[in-house]
Design a protein around this motif. Structure first.
Motif, PDB file in Angstrom:
ATOM      1  N   VAL A   6       1.094  -1.233   0.027  1.00 34.79           N
ATOM      2  CA  VAL A   6       0.241   0.206  -0.273  1.00 34.79           C
ATOM      3  C   VAL A   6       0.967   1.712   0.261  1.00 34.79           C
ATOM      4  CG1 VAL A   6      -1.627   1.554   1.114  1.00 34.79           C
ATOM      5  CG2 VAL A   6      -1.927  -0.702   1.068  1.00 34.79           C
ATOM      6  N   ILE A   7       1.915   1.276   0.673  1.00 32.47           N
ATOM      7  CA  ILE A   7       2.987   1.985   0.892  1.00 32.47           C
ATOM      8  C   ILE A   7       3.697   2.407  -0.585  1.00 32.47           C
ATOM      9  CG2 ILE A   7       5.088   3.281   1.618  1.00 32.47           C
ATOM     10  CD1 ILE A   7       4.352   1.561   4.212  1.00 32.47           C
ATOM     11  N   LYS A   8       4.125   1.231  -0.910  1.00 38.08           N
ATOM     12  CA  LYS A   8       4.531   1.671  -2.521  1.00 38.08           C
ATOM     13  C   LYS A   8       4.064   2.231  -3.722  1.00 38.08           C
ATOM     14  CE  LYS A   8       7.997  -2.100  -1.375  1.00 38.08           C
ATOM     15  NZ  LYS A   8       8.453  -2.850  -2.075  1.00 38.08           N
ATOM     16  N   ASP A   9       2.306   1.488  -3.195  1.00 36.95           N
ATOM     17  CA  ASP A   9       1.382   1.772  -4.682  1.00 36.95           C
ATOM     18  C   ASP A   9       0.673   3.495  -4.330  1.00 36.95           C
ATOM     19  OD1 ASP A   9       0.942  -0.576  -5.852  1.00 36.95           O
ATOM     20  OD2 ASP A   9      -0.398  -1.312  -4.719  1.00 36.95           O
ATOM     21  N   SER A  10       0.803   3.963  -3.067  1.00 37.03           N
ATOM     22  CA  SER A  10       0.281   5.638  -2.417  1.00 37.03           C
ATOM     23  C   SER A  10       1.593   6.430  -2.982  1.00 37.03           C
ATOM     24  CB  SER A  10      -0.230   5.023  -0.991  1.00 37.03           C
ATOM     25  OG  SER A  10      -1.173   4.213  -0.781  1.00 37.03           O
ATOM     26  N   MET A  11       2.950   6.295  -2.632  1.00 34.99           N
ATOM     27  CA  MET A  11       3.833   6.802  -2.872  1.00 34.99           C
ATOM     28  C   MET A  11       3.225   7.815  -4.455  1.00 34.99           C
ATOM     29  SD  MET A  11       6.191   8.115  -0.883  1.00 34.99           S
ATOM     30  CE  MET A  11       6.948   9.209  -1.968  1.00 34.99           C
ATOM     31  N   LYS A  12       3.027   6.968  -5.435  1.00 33.32           N
ATOM     32  CA  LYS A  12       2.563   7.692  -7.030  1.00 33.32           C
ATOM     33  C   LYS A  12       1.824   8.469  -6.763  1.00 33.32           C
ATOM     34  CE  LYS A  12       2.716   2.213  -8.849  1.00 33.32           C
ATOM     35  NZ  LYS A  12       1.683   1.618  -9.989  1.00 33.32           N
ATOM     36  N   ASN A  13       0.676   8.363  -5.884  1.00 30.58           N
ATOM     37  CA  ASN A  13      -0.254   9.833  -5.287  1.00 30.58           C
ATOM     38  C   ASN A  13       0.365  11.039  -4.286  1.00 30.58           C
ATOM     39  OD1 ASN A  13      -2.302   8.729  -7.215  1.00 30.58           O
ATOM     40  ND2 ASN A  13      -1.690   7.830  -5.317  1.00 30.58           N
ATOM     41  N   LYS A  14       1.370  11.022  -3.983  1.00 32.29           N
ATOM     42  CA  LYS A  14       2.223  11.851  -3.410  1.00 32.29           C
ATOM     43  C   LYS A  14       2.267  13.625  -3.590  1.00 32.29           C
ATOM     44  CE  LYS A  14       6.354  13.074  -1.272  1.00 32.29           C
ATOM     45  NZ  LYS A  14       7.937  13.190  -0.934  1.00 32.29           N
ATOM     46  N   ALA A  15       3.056  13.339  -4.975  1.00 27.94           N
ATOM     47  CA  ALA A  15       2.407  14.975  -5.639  1.00 27.94           C
ATOM     48  C   ALA A  15       0.793  15.265  -5.052  1.00 27.94           C
ATOM     49  CB  ALA A  15       2.294  14.762  -6.627  1.00 27.94           C
ATOM     50  N   ASP A  16      -0.504  14.613  -5.707  1.00 28.85           N
ATOM     51  CA  ASP A  16      -1.996  15.122  -5.902  1.00 28.85           C
ATOM     52  C   ASP A  16      -1.391  15.201  -4.068  1.00 28.85           C
ATOM     53  OD1 ASP A  16      -1.804  15.134  -7.745  1.00 28.85           O
ATOM     54  OD2 ASP A  16      -2.760  12.419  -7.897  1.00 28.85           O
ATOM     55  N   LEU A  17      -0.975  14.659  -2.839  1.00 28.52           N
ATOM     56  CA  LEU A  17      -1.942  15.056  -1.579  1.00 28.52           C
ATOM     57  C   LEU A  17      -1.023  15.739  -1.298  1.00 28.52           C
ATOM     58  CD1 LEU A  17      -1.555  11.110  -0.709  1.00 28.52           C
ATOM     59  CD2 LEU A  17      -3.703  12.663  -0.748  1.00 28.52           C
TER      60      LEU A  17
END
Length: 1047
Positions: A110-121
């Motif tokens: 989950v952490i690795k997949d969520s890093m793709k959305n770091k800029a949006d967050l």
């Protein structure tokens, strides 16, 4: 058979359907995936919605199990990306809660997949950060925490999402490298800092005076703190262990920053754990650990054994997570499993009868039990039953989907309405921003103009600076050449002195030689005289001898006997004569040698005299040349001095002219200043004028003192220009008539200053330049500034000290009088009122009594702190002298004391009117807020000079918090009483006709419009009153003096 035929006729082409059902099993994986995605989407939409309630645990658990089933978070992010997180703060808040649970308990991917959305967050956090209150600010802080958590786990992949590790695993993460432990400790500090920021933000957004933990809105904000508590306990434990390990490897001085940061976070975490453990919401969900009274002592290695790791305990729930998940899955997922054969046989018997039924083909006809027709009938019947069940399932699912779609439509309609409202707001904001953009463009153009003028001024200043540098270099060269000439002059003077000494020596030698020659001449003359006398004597003796000889010759004849004697005597006389002639020749030779020596000495003296005269003439020529060169250099230096003075005077004139031109600049209207600062600038300008006059007199007496005059002119230009600017800025803060007088005086000051500079620029009028008119104008500005000073500054020392004591005493008396009046009103209300009114009045008066008691404690604490401040700050001076010396602080203290006493009196009056039924509850609430503001002003005025470690200051702050709580109690009791009284006044429209209702509806609309118009006008009036109050308070308190100049 007829029944079988009819049933077969009802299902056309049954064989292809059965085959199609059987071939449909090949797509079971796609169906399962579709069902999984559908169940996850439903759970995510139920967990993350716009309702201000806490996220249900079963929906969050379904999302967590979905990540473990999928071994990723693609489905979660696919569903979340369709949600309007940027337009609804509550939706974003609940998303952060669910996402935090997934990061902690979900699959590691989950952490690795969520890093793709770091800029949006990050963008979303920045967007919500523009809001200063409500869920917007909380969402911004929560998103920063989640980003920090993801970055921490990416940098340290050995840490699981829930941060649960053993000591051995913690040591393995650091790889026994002190640098890794040091960096890991810093990252944990940053991580824990984000957790504490969210903790503090949530608590500060809640009203702790009420039981917020039992409300749905309060639980919505408090629910994510459970995850924060779990993370914080582990981070605190690991930080302590890492710090002990670092202290065993590094010096204590190197880790001083780590210890300070840990001390600060320890205090915050302990306070937050304590406050959380007292909330009813957390008591049934989580057991929060308590941290030790004092932080660990890292300088003592044995203290590690005393450290106890905090353990967070979550009580077991009544139903297991697996059962809830199964139930939820059964409710959400559509299963297409065909019926079991036993069920099919039972339902077939229900349709066609049992084996004992007369319709049984086997018993009547004796046919084979499992012939083809029976099999076909059974298959068709099972297929029909399965189709019926599937149809029923589809009908239920379609009903549920329709209901979900209706809910979604309602949500979309609400979102559409909200979006339209936001669109209207955005249009209004765009208009406002467009107007601001136009203003900014105009300001930008003005700024560019000012920048260009400033650039020109800077260029001129640079040119003047370069010219001044060149003049300075030229002046340095002249000074150097002048010094060289002085050294040459000294050398020539020394040589002339040496020549004079040599000439004196020559003269003395000449005089000595002349004396010697004269003495020799005198001696020779004396010798000659002596020799002449001797010669004359000898001649006389010779004559006498000759006479005697003649006598003897005459007597020779007579005496023959004595002839031999006479011959002998004659021979002796001849010998003596020869000796005398030889001595005379010798003396003549000596006299000739002495004459030659005298002639040689005279020749040498003549030669020395001629060489001395030539050297004196050469030295005199050099001296004359040096004097002429010095005169030329002095004239050049004088010209350069005058040029430097003229340049300084011209630059001073430009500075003053620029200050005068700024008075007509429209942008200068916004600049303000105080009368005190203007008075100080005028005094400095008057002193500078006197210094300029003295420098002018010194320059006129001695032109070499130009540097002092240039410095005086430069300071004169800056101080007079500053006086002009500050005078104009002060005129913007005073009434129109006084502003006109001050503006005209400032312009006259500029004109007189320019006239004085013009006189100094002319050599003819330099000596007669008069600055008396400029002094008169400056004295007039000083007199005007004296009139504009705040009245409190004119008080004497004794009066100021007495006024402070009187105001504090008056505030105490006002509070005591208010408390007595409230007690009297409470007794009267109990005697007169009954029912709800008596209950409301008692509650309001009791809260007012508590507020008065808290204000009394605050005033007493302020007196004690004031005494400490005076005793610690006055030194050898008296108390009154201390008050006079710190007049600004004293003014603020008196103003705050007056406001407290006045607020207490007004509150009692408002409470009296409310109890009598003549007043308004809103007046009482406004008075309560005013008292809170006044007490805050008193606390600020008291603590501004207090020592941070003073116990009286701590008591004052505690008393201030008590006043704030009491004020909140008054407001709460007032609102509660108002709602109770308004509930009693129910509206009864049962006896009214349609026309009467329509008439009253129109009257109500008219009244609403009138009240809205009046509300808008009152808001504008309130804004103007606050602006004027701020201006008057600024003039009275002398705020402009602290700014030292304009705007």
């Amino acid at each position: 058979m007829d029944r079988v035929k009819s049933s077969m006729q009802q299902v056309p082409n049954p064989i292809p359907k059965v085959l199609s059902r059987r071939t449909g099993g090949a797509n079971s994986l796609e169906v399962e995936k579709e069902n999984f995605e559908r169940s996850q989407a439903v759970s995510i939409n139920k967990a993350i919605n716009t309702q201000e309630i806490a996220v249900k645990e079963k929906h969050a658990r379904t999302c967590i199990l979905g990540t473990h089933h999928e071994k990723a978070a693609h489905t979660f992010w696919a569903a979340v990306n369709r949600l309007p997180l940027s337009s609804n703060a509550v939706l974003c808040w609940k998303f952060c809660h669910v996402f935090h649970k997934l990061l902690r308990d979900g699959h590691p991917n989950v952490i690795k997949d969520s890093m793709k959305n770091k800029a949006d967050l990050t963008d979303m956090s920045r967007m919500w950060g523009h809001l200063s209150e409500g869920y917007g600010k909380l969402c911004s802080i929560y998103l920063k925490l989640l980003i920090t958590k993801m970055e921490f786990h990416i940098k340290n992949p050995r840490f699981p999402g829930n941060l649960q590790m053993s000591n051995r695993q913690l040591d393995e993460v650091g790889e026994n490298d002190v640098n890794n432990f040091f960096q890991m400790t810093v990252e944990m500090f940053d991580y824990l800092e984000c957790e504490l920021n969210l903790f503090l933000a949530v608590f500060s957004s809640l009203d702790m005076s009420r039981s917020v933990s039992v409300t749905a809105a309060g639980q919505c904000r408090l629910a994510p703190l459970i995850q924060v508590i779990l993370d914080s306990s582990h981070l605190y434990d690991y930080t302590v262990k890492l710090l002990f390990k670092l202290h065993s490897c590094l010096p204590a001085e190197t880790l001083q920053g780590h210890r300070d940061r840990f001390q600060e976070q320890f205090k915050k975490l302990k306070s937050l754990f304590y406050r959380s453990s007292n909330l009813q919401y957390f008591k049934r969900l989580i057991q929060i650990p308590q941290l030790p009274e004092n932080p660990p002592n890292f300088l003592r290695a044995s203290a590690l054994s005393e450290h106890i790791s905090p353990v967070v305990v979550i009580p077991a729930e009544s139903s297991s997570p697996e059962s809830e998940h199964v139930v939820e899955t059964e409710d959400l997922v559509d299963t297409d499993i065909p019926p079991q054969p036993a069920v099919v046989e039972t339902r077939f018997d229900d349709l066609f009868g049992a084996a004992t039924d007369p319709f049984n083909f086997n018993s009547q006809n004796g046919m084979r039990r499992h012939d083809d027709k029976d099999r076909l009938i059974q298959q068709l019947t099972a297929e029909i039953q399965a189709l019926k069940e599937e149809l029923e399932t589809f009908r239920i699912e379609s009903g549920r989907l329709c209901q979900a779609l209706r809910g979604r439509v309602s949500e979309l309609e609400a979102e559409l309405a909200e979006q339209s409202h936001l669109k209207q707001q955005a249009l209004g904001e765009s208009e406002f921003l467009r107007a601001e953009l136009d203003d900014l463009r105009r300001v930008k153009e003005d700024t560019e103009k000012e920048q260009r003028s400033l650039t020109e001024i800077e260029k001129k200043a640079q040119a003047n600076e370069q010219r001044y540098t060149k003049l300075k270099e030229k002046y340095t060269e002249l000074v150097q050449s002048h010094a060289d000439l002085l050294r040459k002059n000294a050398e020539v003077t020394r040589q002339m002195t040496v020549a004079r000494v040599a000439q004196d020596e020559v003269d003395s030698v000449r005089r000595e030689m002349q004396e010697k020659v004269k003495a020799a001449q005198d001696a020779s003359e004396q010798q000659e005289k002596a020799q002449l006398e001797q010669l004359q004597g000898l001649q006389a003796e010779l004559h006498s001898s000759r006479t005697e000889l003649e006598t003897l010759k005459g007597s020779v004849m007579s005496s023959q006997k004595s002839s031999e004697e006479i011959s002998t005597q004659l021979s002796a006389l001849e010998l003596e004569k020869v000796e005398l002639v030889a001595s005379v020749s010798k003396k003549e030779a000596e006299l000739a040698s002495i004459g030659e020596e005298l002639e040689r000495v005279q020749n040498s003296l003549a030669t020395g005299r001629e060489s001395g005269v030539k050297a004196a003439e050469a030295l005199q020529n050099q001296l004359n040349e040096k004097e002429s060169r010095e005169q030329a250099l002095e004239a050049q230096l004088e010209a350069q001095r005058w040029g430097a003075l003229e340049g300084a005077l011209e630059e001073a004139g430009r500075i003053i002219q620029d200050c005068l031109s700024q008075l007509d600049d429209p942008t200068h209207i916004s600049c303000t200043s105080s009368a005190d600062y203007l008075l100080s600038r005028c005094q400095a300008a008057v002193e500078c004028v006197e210094r300029l006059q003295a420098a002018r007199d010194g320059f006129h007496a001695d032109s070499t003192g130009v540097s002092e005059l240039v410095q005086a002119v430069t300071q004169f230009a800056h101080l007079v220009g500053d006086t002009i600017i500050q005078g104009s800025a002060t005129s913007h803060m005073v009434p129109v008539d006084q502003a006109d007088v001050l503006s005209s005086s400032v312009k006259s000051c500029g004109a007189e200053a320019l006239a004085l500079l013009a006189q100094l620029r002319d050599r003819a009028t330099l000596a007669t330049a008069d600055s008396s008119k400029l002094k008169e104008v400056l004295e007039g500005i000083k007199a005007t500034a004296e009139k504009l000073r705040p009245r409190g500054l004119e008080l004497k020392q004794g009066e100021l000290g007495e006024m402070v004591e009187q105001e504090m005493a008056s505030a105490s008396e006002a509070v005591e009088s208010a408390a007595a009046r409230i007690e009297d009103m409470l007794n009267k209300s109990r005697a007169v009122d009954t029912g709800i009114k008596m209950e409301v009045n008692e509650r309001i008066l009791a809260s007012c009594t508590d507020l008065m008691a808290a204000i009394k404690v605050l005033v007493l604490s302020s007196k004690d702190l004031q005494s400490d401040i005076v005793e610690s700050g006055r030194g050898a001076a008296s108390m009154k002298e201390f008050y006079a010396k710190n007049s600004r602080w004293t003014e603020g203290l008196m103003s705050a004391s007056k406001a407290v006493g006045w607020g207490a009196t007004v509150l009692v009056d408002a409470a009296d009117m409310v109890v009598q039924g003549k007043g308004k509850f809103e007046e009482l609430m406004v008075c309560s807020h005013e008292i809170a503001a006044s007490t805050a002003q008193l606390v600020a005025a008291s603590k501004v000079k207090a020592d941070k470690g003073s116990p009286n200051l701590a008591r004052l702050q505690q008393a201030s918090r008590g006043v704030t709580q009491a004020t909140a109690g008054v407001v709460a009791s007032t609102k509660s009483g108002k709602s109770q009284i308004e509930e009693t006044d129910t509206m009864d429209f049962s006896s009214m006709t349609l026309t009467q209702i329509k008439r009253q509806e129109m009257d109500a609309q008219v009244l609403v419009l009138e009240l809205e118009t009046r509300l808008q006008k009152e808001r504008e009036r309130l804004g103007e009153l606050r602006k004027k109050h701020y201006e008057l308070a600024g003039v009275a308190e002398g705020w402009g003096e602290q700014e030292e100049g304009t705007g």
